[in-house]
Write a protein that holds these residues in place. Sequence first.
Motif, PDB file in Angstrom:
ATOM      1  N   MET A   1       0.863  -1.185   0.000  1.00 22.50           N
ATOM      2  CA  MET A   1       0.000   0.000   0.000  1.00 22.50           C
ATOM      3  C   MET A   1       0.900   1.236   0.000  1.00 22.50           C
ATOM      4  SD  MET A   1      -2.873   1.344   2.716  1.00 22.50           S
ATOM      5  CE  MET A   1      -2.052   0.685   4.125  1.00 22.50           C
ATOM      6  N   THR A   2       0.479   2.233  -0.791  1.00 26.96           N
ATOM      7  CA  THR A   2       1.204   3.496  -0.868  1.00 26.96           C
ATOM      8  C   THR A   2       0.394   4.572  -0.172  1.00 26.96           C
ATOM      9  OG1 THR A   2       2.131   2.870  -2.994  1.00 26.96           O
ATOM     10  CG2 THR A   2       2.198   5.194  -2.428  1.00 26.96           C
ATOM     11  N   GLU A   3       1.047   5.250   0.723  1.00 29.12           N
ATOM     12  CA  GLU A   3       0.380   6.351   1.419  1.00 29.12           C
ATOM     13  C   GLU A   3       0.745   7.654   0.719  1.00 29.12           C
ATOM     14  OE1 GLU A   3       0.578   8.562   5.730  1.00 29.12           O
ATOM     15  OE2 GLU A   3       0.942   6.404   5.654  1.00 29.12           O
ATOM     16  N   LYS A   4      -0.276   8.504   0.492  1.00 28.48           N
ATOM     17  CA  LYS A   4      -0.057   9.793  -0.151  1.00 28.48           C
ATOM     18  C   LYS A   4      -0.451  10.895   0.815  1.00 28.48           C
ATOM     19  CE  LYS A   4      -0.874   8.485  -4.933  1.00 28.48           C
ATOM     20  NZ  LYS A   4      -1.651   8.787  -6.140  1.00 28.48           N
ATOM     21  N   LYS A   5       0.332  11.960   0.822  1.00 30.24           N
ATOM     22  CA  LYS A   5       0.006  13.125   1.625  1.00 30.24           C
ATOM     23  C   LYS A   5      -0.258  14.279   0.669  1.00 30.24           C
ATOM     24  CE  LYS A   5       1.452  15.657   5.656  1.00 30.24           C
ATOM     25  NZ  LYS A   5       2.379  15.698   6.775  1.00 30.24           N
ATOM     26  N   LEU A   6      -1.451  14.856   0.790  1.00 30.46           N
ATOM     27  CA  LEU A   6      -1.837  15.963  -0.077  1.00 30.46           C
ATOM     28  C   LEU A   6      -2.160  17.194   0.759  1.00 30.46           C
ATOM     29  CD1 LEU A   6      -4.224  14.107  -2.536  1.00 30.46           C
ATOM     30  CD2 LEU A   6      -1.873  14.810  -2.957  1.00 30.46           C
ATOM     31  N   TYR A   7      -1.998  18.337   0.133  1.00 28.73           N
ATOM     32  CA  TYR A   7      -2.352  19.616   0.744  1.00 28.73           C
ATOM     33  C   TYR A   7      -3.460  20.216  -0.119  1.00 28.73           C
ATOM     34  CZ  TYR A   7       2.061  18.763   3.029  1.00 28.73           C
ATOM     35  OH  TYR A   7       3.070  18.181   3.756  1.00 28.73           O
ATOM     36  N   THR A   8      -4.514  20.681   0.519  1.00 30.63           N
ATOM     37  CA  THR A   8      -5.684  21.166  -0.197  1.00 30.63           C
ATOM     38  C   THR A   8      -5.869  22.660   0.017  1.00 30.63           C
ATOM     39  OG1 THR A   8      -6.748  19.027   0.101  1.00 30.63           O
ATOM     40  CG2 THR A   8      -8.172  20.848  -0.505  1.00 30.63           C
ATOM     41  N   CYS A   9      -6.046  23.388  -1.080  1.00 30.14           N
ATOM     42  CA  CYS A   9      -6.381  24.810  -0.996  1.00 30.14           C
ATOM     43  C   CYS A   9      -7.763  24.914  -0.350  1.00 30.14           C
ATOM     44  CB  CYS A   9      -6.393  25.425  -2.391  1.00 30.14           C
ATOM     45  SG  CYS A   9      -6.999  27.121  -2.434  1.00 30.14           S
ATOM     46  N   ILE A  11      -9.759  27.312  -0.372  1.00 34.13           N
ATOM     47  CA  ILE A  11     -10.695  28.154  -1.112  1.00 34.13           C
ATOM     48  C   ILE A  11     -11.270  27.419  -2.324  1.00 34.13           C
ATOM     49  CG2 ILE A  11     -10.947  30.339  -2.362  1.00 34.13           C
ATOM     50  CD1 ILE A  11      -8.674  31.363  -0.441  1.00 34.13           C
ATOM     51  N   CYS A  12     -10.418  26.827  -3.163  1.00 36.18           N
ATOM     52  CA  CYS A  12     -10.914  26.159  -4.376  1.00 36.18           C
ATOM     53  C   CYS A  12     -10.911  24.636  -4.269  1.00 36.18           C
ATOM     54  CB  CYS A  12     -10.120  26.596  -5.599  1.00 36.18           C
ATOM     55  SG  CYS A  12      -8.414  25.981  -5.637  1.00 36.18           S
ATOM     56  N   LYS A  13     -10.371  24.126  -3.173  1.00 30.81           N
ATOM     57  CA  LYS A  13     -10.357  22.675  -2.884  1.00 30.81           C
ATOM     58  C   LYS A  13      -9.478  21.860  -3.831  1.00 30.81           C
ATOM     59  CE  LYS A  13     -13.368  23.562   0.300  1.00 30.81           C
ATOM     60  NZ  LYS A  13     -12.820  24.362   1.353  1.00 30.81           N
ATOM     61  N   THR A  14      -8.505  22.480  -4.481  1.00 27.02           N
ATOM     62  CA  THR A  14      -7.561  21.761  -5.324  1.00 27.02           C
ATOM     63  C   THR A  14      -6.501  21.107  -4.451  1.00 27.02           C
ATOM     64  OG1 THR A  14      -7.900  23.325  -7.128  1.00 27.02           O
ATOM     65  CG2 THR A  14      -5.895  21.994  -7.224  1.00 27.02           C
ATOM     66  N   ASP A  15      -6.160  19.837  -4.752  1.00 29.02           N
ATOM     67  CA  ASP A  15      -5.137  19.108  -4.005  1.00 29.02           C
ATOM     68  C   ASP A  15      -3.770  19.303  -4.636  1.00 29.02           C
ATOM     69  OD1 ASP A  15      -6.939  18.007  -2.178  1.00 29.02           O
ATOM     70  OD2 ASP A  15      -7.361  16.304  -3.483  1.00 29.02           O
ATOM     71  N   TYR A  16      -2.749  19.415  -3.784  1.00 31.23           N
ATOM     72  CA  TYR A  16      -1.363  19.563  -4.212  1.00 31.23           C
ATOM     73  C   TYR A  16      -0.483  18.613  -3.417  1.00 31.23           C
ATOM     74  CZ  TYR A  16      -2.816  23.955  -6.369  1.00 31.23           C
ATOM     75  OH  TYR A  16      -3.444  24.901  -7.142  1.00 31.23           O
ATOM     76  N   ALA A  17       0.522  18.049  -4.068  1.00 30.93           N
ATOM     77  CA  ALA A  17       1.500  17.234  -3.376  1.00 30.93           C
ATOM     78  C   ALA A  17       2.495  18.122  -2.629  1.00 30.93           C
ATOM     79  CB  ALA A  17       2.240  16.329  -4.358  1.00 30.93           C
ATOM     80  N   LYS A  21       2.950  24.998  -2.953  1.00 31.39           N
ATOM     81  CA  LYS A  21       2.037  25.286  -4.071  1.00 31.39           C
ATOM     82  C   LYS A  21       0.610  25.485  -3.563  1.00 31.39           C
ATOM     83  CE  LYS A  21       4.590  23.377  -7.905  1.00 31.39           C
ATOM     84  NZ  LYS A  21       4.600  22.507  -9.055  1.00 31.39           N
ATOM     85  N   ALA A  22       0.215  24.712  -2.558  1.00 34.63           N
ATOM     86  CA  ALA A  22      -1.116  24.889  -1.970  1.00 34.63           C
ATOM     87  C   ALA A  22      -1.217  26.260  -1.297  1.00 34.63           C
ATOM     88  CB  ALA A  22      -1.403  23.781  -0.969  1.00 34.63           C
ATOM     89  N   LYS A  23      -0.165  26.686  -0.625  1.00 35.68           N
ATOM     90  CA  LYS A  23      -0.157  28.015   0.004  1.00 35.68           C
ATOM     91  C   LYS A  23      -0.230  29.114  -1.052  1.00 35.68           C
ATOM     92  CE  LYS A  23       2.374  27.078   4.277  1.00 35.68           C
ATOM     93  NZ  LYS A  23       3.601  27.379   5.041  1.00 35.68           N
ATOM     94  N   GLN A  24       0.516  28.946  -2.147  1.00 40.11           N
ATOM     95  CA  GLN A  24       0.479  29.931  -3.236  1.00 40.11           C
ATOM     96  C   GLN A  24      -0.916  30.021  -3.833  1.00 40.11           C
ATOM     97  OE1 GLN A  24       3.459  28.642  -6.003  1.00 40.11           O
ATOM     98  NE2 GLN A  24       5.152  29.508  -4.810  1.00 40.11           N
TER      99      GLN A  24
END
Length: 70
Positions: A1-9, A11-17, A21-24
């Motif tokens: 199993m691969t674990e992924k950590k994402l960061y979500t904006c 305001i627009c709910k876009t996910d970023y690795a 980039k999520a802060k920007q």
Amino acid sequence: MTEKKLYTCDICKTDYADKEKAKQCEKNHKLLEKATIVGDYKSMGSIPIGEPIKIRVKFPNTDKWIEYKR
């Protein structure tokens, strides 16, 4: 199993690795709470529910108005 950590904006709910980039993305959004909003309306006979036919938005630090129509 691969674990992924994402960061979500938030305001627009876009996910970023990438956290930066999520802060920007969050900083890039112009929030309406800080904007000047002006509506254009028609008479009650034309639009009985009272909604504007056009909204103009001006964000701080700019002279430009953005217009939205229905």
